[in-house]
Enzyme design. Structure first.
Site, PDB file in Angstrom:
ATOM      1  N   CYS A  41       0.766  -1.189  -0.128  1.00  0.00           N
ATOM      2  CA  CYS A  41       0.000   0.046   0.139  1.00  0.00           C
ATOM      3  C   CYS A  41       0.878   1.304  -0.147  1.00  0.00           C
ATOM      4  O   CYS A  41       0.222   2.272  -0.063  1.00  0.00           O
ATOM      5  CB  CYS A  41      -1.098   0.129   1.301  1.00  0.00           C
ATOM      6  SG  CYS A  41      -2.141  -1.263   1.122  1.00  0.00           S
ATOM      7  N   HIS A  53      -2.684   6.966   4.686  1.00  0.00           N
ATOM      8  CA  HIS A  53      -3.330   5.854   4.017  1.00  0.00           C
ATOM      9  C   HIS A  53      -4.540   5.544   4.765  1.00  0.00           C
ATOM     10  O   HIS A  53      -4.913   5.584   5.999  1.00  0.00           O
ATOM     11  CB  HIS A  53      -2.255   4.590   4.155  1.00  0.00           C
ATOM     12  CG  HIS A  53      -2.548   3.461   3.811  1.00  0.00           C
ATOM     13  ND1 HIS A  53      -3.337   3.225   2.278  1.00  0.00           N
ATOM     14  CD2 HIS A  53      -2.443   2.069   4.396  1.00  0.00           C
ATOM     15  CE1 HIS A  53      -3.656   1.847   2.158  1.00  0.00           C
ATOM     16  NE2 HIS A  53      -3.252   1.220   3.186  1.00  0.00           N
ATOM     17  N   ASN A  83     -10.096   0.600   1.627  1.00  0.00           N
ATOM     18  CA  ASN A  83      -8.481   0.513   1.631  1.00  0.00           C
ATOM     19  C   ASN A  83      -8.507   0.174   0.124  1.00  0.00           C
ATOM     20  O   ASN A  83      -8.692  -0.858  -0.161  1.00  0.00           O
ATOM     21  CB  ASN A  83      -7.946  -0.376   2.572  1.00  0.00           C
ATOM     22  CG  ASN A  83      -6.483  -0.417   2.479  1.00  0.00           C
ATOM     23  OD1 ASN A  83      -5.897  -0.022   1.385  1.00  0.00           O
ATOM     24  ND2 ASN A  83      -5.798  -1.219   3.420  1.00  0.00           N
TER      25      ASN A  83
END
Ligand code: COA
Length: 329
Positions: free
Chosen positions: A113, A254, A284
C-alpha cells in the site's frame, strides 16, 4: 536542478458499490461491526472485465488533460501497484500502450500500500536529475481480486481504484515535494502477504485448495505497526524540516482503518479538521488511497494553493513512506 512541479491529478473509482449491508449477505458480519471497527461504509469494486491498467488509464487521462500534456510527451511512467494485470508485462507498460505513449521508461513499484509514495519518490529523482521532463505517477489497484470473500476479517477492508499525478521538471515551476522519507521493516514480511502465485509457490491445485492466492494478514500487528510508524515518521519529518505540527494544513493518511488514523492523530494531538478521510466511501484501495483522497478533497474545493500537506502510507513489507508537499493546484 529545476523544481519538480505537480501539473495535474486524476481519479478513478469503479461504478459498482458494495455496502456494509451487502457484506452482511456475504459473510457473518454487521454494518455496526464494520463501521465501528474500521470506519468503512462502502467500497467500489472493479467490473470483471476491468484490470488494474484500465483503472489506471481513466485516472491518467484526467491527470494528463489537466496538465495539458500529450501522452506522447511522457518520458516516465511509474505505477505503484500490488495487483498488476499479470506478472509481466508491468501495468506501466500496458498503460503506456493504452495511452498511446511513445517510448517512455515504464515500470511498476511493488511496495504494497506504500506503492504510490515510493513511486513518487523514484519519479522525483529522475525529474530532479534532469534525465526526464514529464512523468506520470500512479497508485492503482484492484486489490479486491485477492481478498478472500470467505474471510470476514480481511474482505470487508478493501476496495478498488486509481489515482494519478503528472509531474514536470521546469525552470519556472513550483517545487511540489519538500521532503520525503521512505523505508521498510524487513522483519514484518510475514505480517501481510499473498503467499502463492509467485516463484516460491507457483499456482497449483494445492495452492488453490489451501486458498493461498488470497491476502493473509495479521491485522492486530499491522494495526500496531501502522499507528507507531505514523507517529514516528510525522515527528521525524517535522523535526528535520524545523516546522511545528500546527504549520501543516492537511494530513493525507493511508486509508486502511479509521482507528489507525485516529490512534496516530490522538498521539500527535492533530486537529481532526486537518485529517483527510475517504475510507468511509472507498475502503482501503491499497496504493491508490492517498492520491484518491487528495483528489476528492481538491475536487470539493477544500484544498488551497500553497497549503502544506503531509502524505503518509504503510503497507506490505512492511513498507512506509511520508512526504511533505506544498499544494499547487
Ligand atoms: N465482522 C464481525 N466480526 C468480525 C469481523 C467482521 N468483519 N472481522 C473480525 N471479526 C471478529 C473476529 O473474528 C473476532 O472474534 P472473536 O473475538 O470471537 O475471535 C473479533 O471480531 C475481534 O477480532 P480482532 O481481529 O481482534 O478485531 P480488530 O479490532 O483487531 O479488527 C481489523 C480487525 C482487521 C479490522 C484490524 O485489526 C485492522 O484494521 N488491522 C489493520 C489491517 C490493515 O490495515 N491492513 C492493511 C494494511 S495496508
Amino acid at each position: 536542478m529545476s523544481p519538480v512541479a505537480l501539473k495535474g491529478i486524476g481519479f478513478y473509482a469503479p461504478e459498482k458499490i458494495l455496502t456494509n449491508a451487502d457484506f452482511e449477505k456475504i459473510v457473518d458480519t454487521t454494518d455496526e461491526w464494520i463501521t465501528t471497527r474500521t470506519g468503512i461504509k462502502s467500497r467500489h469494486i472493479a467490473h470483471p472485465t476491468q484490470a488494474t491498467s484500465d483503472l489506471a488509464l481513466e485516472a491518467s487521462r484526467e491527470a494528463l488533460k489537466q496538465a495539458n500534456i500529450d501522452p506522447k510527451d511522457l518520458e516516465l511512467i511509474v505505477v505503484g501497484t500490488s495487483s498488476s494485470d499479470m506478472l509481466f508485462p508491468s501495468v506501466a507498460c500496458l498503460l503506456a500502450e493504452k495511452l498511446g505513449a511513445a517510448t517512455p521508461m515504464a515500470f511498476d513499484v511493488a511496495a504494497g500500500c506504500s506503492g504510490f509514495l515510493y513511486s513518487l519518490s523514484v519519479a522525483e529523482q529522475f525529474l530532479k536529475s534532469g534525465m526526464y521532463k514529464n512523468a506520470l505517477v500512479l497508485g492503482a489497484d484492484i486489490i479486491t481480486r485477492f481478498a478472500d470473500y470467505s474471510d470476514r476479517a480481511t474482505s470487508v477492508l478493501f476496495g478498488d481504484g486509481a489515482g494519478a499525478f503528472v509531474l514536470t521538471n521546469e525552470e519556472q515551476g513550483e517545487e511540489f515535494i519538500l521532503d520525503l522519507i521512505s523505508g521498510c521493516d524487513p522483519y514484518g514480511t510475514d505480517k501481510l502477504l499473498l503467499p502463492a502465485g509467485g516463484s516460491k509457490l507457483p499456482a497449483s491445485h494445492d495452492t488453490v485448495e489451501q486458498r493461498l492466492h488470497f491476502i493473509e494478514m495479521n491485522g492486530k500487528e499491522v494495526f500496531r505497526f501502522a499507528v507507531k510508524i505514523s507517529e514516528t515518521l510525522i515527528k521525524e519529518l517535522l523535526e528535520r524540516n524545523h516546522i511545528e505540527i500546527e504549520d501543516i494544513d492537511w494530513f493525507a493518511f493511508h486509508q486502511a482503518n479509521i482507528r489507525i488514523i485516529e490512534g496516530a492523530a490522538d498521539r500527535l494531538k492533530l486537529s481532526k479538521e486537518k485529517v483527510m478521510i475517504s475510507l468511509d466511501e472507498y475502503g482501503n484501495t491499497s496504493s491508490a488511497t492517498v492520491p484518491m483522497t487528495i483528489y476528492e478533497y481538491w475536487r470539493k474545493g477544500r484544498l488551497k494553493k500553497g497549503d502544506l500537506m503531509v502524505m503518509i502510507v504503510f503497507g506490505a513489507g512492511l513498507t512506509y513512506s511520508i512526504a511533505l508537499v506544498r499544494w499547487p493546484l
